[in-house]
Design a protein around this motif. Structure first.
Motif, PDB file in Angstrom:
ATOM      1  N   ASP A   1      -9.032  11.974  -4.193  1.00  0.00           N
ATOM      2  CA  ASP A   1      -8.401  11.058  -4.066  1.00  0.00           C
ATOM      3  C   ASP A   1      -7.180  10.607  -2.207  1.00  0.00           C
ATOM      4  N   ASP A   2      -7.317   8.870  -1.755  1.00  0.00           N
ATOM      5  CA  ASP A   2      -7.201   8.932  -0.757  1.00  0.00           C
ATOM      6  C   ASP A   2      -5.431   9.252  -0.523  1.00  0.00           C
ATOM      7  N   THR A   3      -4.716   9.064  -1.991  1.00  0.00           N
ATOM      8  CA  THR A   3      -3.043   9.263  -1.673  1.00  0.00           C
ATOM      9  C   THR A   3      -2.914  10.790  -1.665  1.00  0.00           C
ATOM     10  N   SER A   4      -4.082  11.448  -1.883  1.00  0.00           N
ATOM     11  CA  SER A   4      -3.278  12.823  -2.339  1.00  0.00           C
ATOM     12  C   SER A   4      -2.229  14.283  -1.322  1.00  0.00           C
ATOM     13  N   PRO A   5      -1.580  14.331  -1.995  1.00  0.00           N
ATOM     14  CA  PRO A   5      -0.535  15.311  -1.618  1.00  0.00           C
ATOM     15  C   PRO A   5      -1.299  16.330  -0.433  1.00  0.00           C
ATOM     16  N   LYS A   6      -0.954  17.062   0.824  1.00  0.00           N
ATOM     17  CA  LYS A   6      -1.387  17.637   1.406  1.00  0.00           C
ATOM     18  C   LYS A   6      -0.374  18.826   2.096  1.00  0.00           C
TER      19      LYS A   6
ATOM     20  N   GLY B   1       8.095  11.621   9.739  1.00  0.00           N
ATOM     21  CA  GLY B   1       7.143  10.279  10.397  1.00  0.00           C
ATOM     22  C   GLY B   1       6.180  10.055   9.256  1.00  0.00           C
ATOM     23  N   THR B   2       4.943   8.737   9.734  1.00  0.00           N
ATOM     24  CA  THR B   2       4.494   8.254   9.280  1.00  0.00           C
ATOM     25  C   THR B   2       3.274   8.036   9.792  1.00  0.00           C
ATOM     26  N   GLU B   3       1.746   7.312   9.434  1.00  0.00           N
ATOM     27  CA  GLU B   3       0.758   7.414  10.008  1.00  0.00           C
ATOM     28  C   GLU B   3      -0.285   5.924   9.666  1.00  0.00           C
ATOM     29  N   PHE B   4      -0.906   5.660  10.193  1.00  0.00           N
ATOM     30  CA  PHE B   4      -1.751   4.923   9.943  1.00  0.00           C
ATOM     31  C   PHE B   4      -3.453   4.619  10.580  1.00  0.00           C
ATOM     32  N   ASN B   5      -3.946   4.324   9.363  1.00  0.00           N
ATOM     33  CA  ASN B   5      -5.523   4.399   9.722  1.00  0.00           C
ATOM     34  C   ASN B   5      -5.854   3.423  10.798  1.00  0.00           C
ATOM     35  N   TYR B   6      -7.099   4.087  12.106  1.00  0.00           N
ATOM     36  CA  TYR B   6      -7.759   2.479  12.174  1.00  0.00           C
ATOM     37  C   TYR B   6      -9.340   2.549  11.672  1.00  0.00           C
ATOM     38  N   THR B   7      -9.888   3.785  11.308  1.00  0.00           N
ATOM     39  CA  THR B   7     -11.275   3.794  11.156  1.00  0.00           C
ATOM     40  C   THR B   7     -11.034   4.324   9.810  1.00  0.00           C
ATOM     41  N   VAL B   8     -11.471   4.560   8.544  1.00  0.00           N
ATOM     42  CA  VAL B   8     -11.652   5.835   7.556  1.00  0.00           C
ATOM     43  C   VAL B   8     -13.416   5.782   7.260  1.00  0.00           C
ATOM     44  N   LYS B   9     -13.865   6.549   6.979  1.00  0.00           N
ATOM     45  CA  LYS B   9     -15.786   7.046   6.897  1.00  0.00           C
ATOM     46  C   LYS B   9     -15.566   8.161   6.125  1.00  0.00           C
ATOM     47  N   ASN B  10     -17.266   8.499   5.431  1.00  0.00           N
ATOM     48  CA  ASN B  10     -17.230   9.036   4.905  1.00  0.00           C
ATOM     49  C   ASN B  10     -16.094  10.654   4.422  1.00  0.00           C
TER      50      ASN B  10
ATOM     51  N   LYS C   1       2.361  16.439   3.396  1.00  0.00           N
ATOM     52  CA  LYS C   1       1.904  14.875   3.555  1.00  0.00           C
ATOM     53  C   LYS C   1       2.480  13.970   1.945  1.00  0.00           C
ATOM     54  N   VAL C   2       2.884  13.685   1.852  1.00  0.00           N
ATOM     55  CA  VAL C   2       3.556  13.066   0.689  1.00  0.00           C
ATOM     56  C   VAL C   2       2.976  11.230   0.849  1.00  0.00           C
ATOM     57  N   PHE C   3       2.480  10.801  -0.332  1.00  0.00           N
ATOM     58  CA  PHE C   3       2.395   9.238  -0.404  1.00  0.00           C
ATOM     59  C   PHE C   3       3.247   8.661  -1.019  1.00  0.00           C
ATOM     60  N   ILE C   4       4.802   7.225  -0.315  1.00  0.00           N
ATOM     61  CA  ILE C   4       4.928   6.674  -1.081  1.00  0.00           C
ATOM     62  C   ILE C   4       4.734   5.627  -1.629  1.00  0.00           C
TER      63      ILE C   4
ATOM     64  N   LYS D   1       0.623  -1.334  -0.157  1.00  0.00           N
ATOM     65  CA  LYS D   1       0.199  -0.224  -0.253  1.00  0.00           C
ATOM     66  C   LYS D   1       0.734   1.426  -0.142  1.00  0.00           C
ATOM     67  N   PRO D   2       0.043   2.143  -0.607  1.00  0.00           N
ATOM     68  CA  PRO D   2       0.951   3.319  -0.593  1.00  0.00           C
ATOM     69  C   PRO D   2       1.730   3.887   1.476  1.00  0.00           C
ATOM     70  N   VAL D   3       2.522   4.958   1.295  1.00  0.00           N
ATOM     71  CA  VAL D   3       3.165   4.689   2.945  1.00  0.00           C
ATOM     72  C   VAL D   3       2.599   6.515   2.857  1.00  0.00           C
ATOM     73  N   PRO D   4       2.192   6.785   3.570  1.00  0.00           N
ATOM     74  CA  PRO D   4       2.272   8.239   3.853  1.00  0.00           C
ATOM     75  C   PRO D   4       3.213   8.739   5.020  1.00  0.00           C
ATOM     76  N   VAL D   5       3.738   9.790   4.177  1.00  0.00           N
ATOM     77  CA  VAL D   5       5.482  10.753   4.391  1.00  0.00           C
ATOM     78  C   VAL D   5       4.566  11.479   5.160  1.00  0.00           C
ATOM     79  N   ASN D   6       4.970  12.565   6.460  1.00  0.00           N
ATOM     80  CA  ASN D   6       4.744  13.776   7.054  1.00  0.00           C
ATOM     81  C   ASN D   6       6.104  14.348   7.399  1.00  0.00           C
ATOM     82  N   VAL D   7       6.176  15.453   6.400  1.00  0.00           N
ATOM     83  CA  VAL D   7       7.485  16.087   6.936  1.00  0.00           C
ATOM     84  C   VAL D   7       7.646  17.603   6.954  1.00  0.00           C
TER      85      VAL D   7
END
Length: 192
Positions: free
Chosen positions: A145-150, A44-53, A181-184, A12-18
């Protein structure tokens, strides 16, 4: 705490926050702009516990460094439990509650009085527990897009404990972060 690192083994794409930030010793919520600038960097990075609308509950894992010229420099490892609300127009609001470890080193020479004279003391640093609370305003460049840069701006208040037992037990700080935040995307056999 290091569960997000396991994500690097997945496809899965990995989020990276700088983020770059300015650190300041201050009472929380008394200032927004933190000057003079005491620079820091966090990744750092992050992972989701739950995702809703429009919302998600997630966990972070971060490494950070800051340099406060008059006080100390610190290396920290933290984790945060966060909630994000993401609107249809790409704006996102987050709140994060964190806990971590910080090791600080004095930025000035330290001396100890021994045998009737002052001797320079070796600085082995100080261990601190660092709880934090952060509020974050961000913008996703690709709204659906769930993997959009932010890009984000984060106001973080945190404390270091123990600071100076018997004198100042807790020292509070404010960090103002500007980050992305970008996704690798891990390589797969199709794109290797």
């Amino acid at each position: 705490m290091f569960v997000p690192l396991v994500l690097f083994g997945q496809k899965k794409p990995v989020p990276v926050n700088v983020s770059l930030f300015s650190e300041m010793t201050a009472i929380p919520f008394t200032r927004f702009i933190v000057t003079p600038v005491h620079p820091g960097i966090q990744a750092g990075t992050e992972f989701n516990y739950t995702v809703k609308n429009h919302g998600r509950l997630f966990q972070t894992a971060n490494l950070s460094y800051f340099y406060h010229s008059d006080l100390c420099q610190g290396i920290g490892i933290t984790t945060e439990l966060g909630y994000e609300y993401r609107s249809n127009c790409g704006l996102a609001l987050e709140s994060l509650l964190g806990l971590g470890y910080l090791h600080t080193f004095a930025t000035v020479k330290e001396f100890a009085f021994k045998d009737g004279k002052y001797e320079r003391r070796t600085d082995l640093g100080n261990a601190r527990l660092v709880p934090s609370l952060s509020l974050d305003l961000g913008y996703y460049f690709r709204k659906s897009d769930d993997t959009s840069p932010k890009a984000f701006l984060r106001y973080q208040v945190w404390a270091e404990y123990p600071y100076s037992p018997g004198f100042i037990p807790v020292m509070t700080h404010i960090n103002l972060h500007a980050g992305v935040k970008v996704f690798i995307h891990p390589k797969t056999k199709n794109n290797e």
